[in-house]
Design an enzyme around this catalytic site. Sequence first.
Site, short mmCIF file in Angstrom:
data_model
loop_
_atom_site.label_atom_id
_atom_site.label_comp_id
_atom_site.label_asym_id
_atom_site.label_seq_id
_atom_site.Cartn_x
_atom_site.Cartn_y
_atom_site.Cartn_z
N HIS A 110 0.72 -1.47 -0.17
CA HIS A 110 -0.07 -0.20 0.13
C HIS A 110 1.09 1.20 0.20
O HIS A 110 0.61 2.21 1.35
CB HIS A 110 -0.91 0.28 1.46
N GLU B 27 -0.86 1.27 -5.73
CA GLU B 27 -0.76 -0.36 -4.98
C GLU B 27 -0.28 -1.14 -5.90
O GLU B 27 -1.52 -1.54 -6.17
CB GLU B 27 -1.52 -0.22 -3.86
C1 BG6 Z 1 -6.88 1.96 0.33
C2 BG6 Z 1 -8.69 1.28 -0.16
O1 BG6 Z 1 -6.31 0.30 -0.85
O2 BG6 Z 1 -6.56 1.75 1.92
C3 BG6 Z 1 -9.24 2.51 0.49
O3 BG6 Z 1 -8.93 1.28 -1.18
C4 BG6 Z 1 -8.63 2.73 1.88
O4 BG6 Z 1 -10.25 2.30 0.07
C5 BG6 Z 1 -7.47 3.19 2.08
O5 BG6 Z 1 -9.77 4.29 2.51
C6 BG6 Z 1 -7.00 3.56 3.49
O6 BG6 Z 1 -7.27 2.06 4.49
P1 BG6 Z 1 -7.10 2.37 5.59
O7 BG6 Z 1 -6.83 1.00 6.61
O8 BG6 Z 1 -5.27 2.25 5.98
O9 BG6 Z 1 -7.49 3.66 6.59
#
Ligand code: BG6
Length: 303
Positions: A168, A272
Amino acid sequence: MSTSERTPLEFVKSVNGLEKVVLREIHGSSVEVYLYGAHVTSWKNEHGEELLFISSKEIFKPPKPIRGGIPICFPQFSNLGPLELHGFARNRLWALDDDPPPLPPDVTNKVFLDLILRSTTEDLKIWPHSFEYRLRITLGPGGDLMLTSRVRNTGTDGKPFTFTFAYHTYFSVSDISEVRVEGLETLDYLDNCQKRERFTEQGDSLTFESEVDRIYLSTPTKIAVMDHEKKRTFLIRKDGLPDAVVWNPWDKKAKAMADFGDDEYKHMVCVEAAAVEKPITLKPGEEWRGRQELSVVNKLLDS
Ligand code: BG6
């Protein structure tokens, strides 16, 4: 070869006593990795410029995952299953892997760190599958950052398991309105802002004028993130990871996130490398590999 014999790693006690490892390359680039989440929180080029985004509101307090850097989403991407958002690997304490099975030979002057996560009795209660997850983080001679994941089904119950996955990555950008993502043209995507409905990308490249939260499907192995103001291009090369998620929360969602500054959405974009649409299945004894390689050039490249 053991991690300690091979690489000059620095171990640092950081915020709230969390341990991080610093990898330095002779030309000056560096990477910082928290054992908490096996989370890369910093990647700097040879001039010491930070290339990843970390929220100024980040408090580094487990079990909260770290906001920014490169969270590992495993064994579940987003809410596509029964687990907490993005799975639990990002809020577990990983261990140093002193004796990893060999990987294909690397150039010798690379600096790398091997980490491992194994399912605990507690984890087996929420995800009843024994696994071994080995992550190698390598800083190349040109400052490139490689992440190689190896997940093995170590179950003795004879049963396969299935998972989804993403690196991510939060890239640091000067101004989101000056950013373009190339390599996703004409592809189908699932739009998380529209109940994961399927659309086809129509533009020549992807730009940002409002919230974007999309899962691009079966993408090429190379994607470029161009920062026009900085005249900088990030290149993502990936292997074993067919999909690519693109996320920017924009103003309203930014305000709703406690660990994210109201205006910080202007200075980040997540692209990502992921395996989401077709979950990965491993039979007992089988191993999966997923690799991402990030590099940066200080000019605007064609992807
Ligand atoms: C992204 C998702 O990968 O991560 C989003 O597609 C999400 O929907 C974002 O809001 C952040 O996620 P988190 O759990 O780290 O707040």
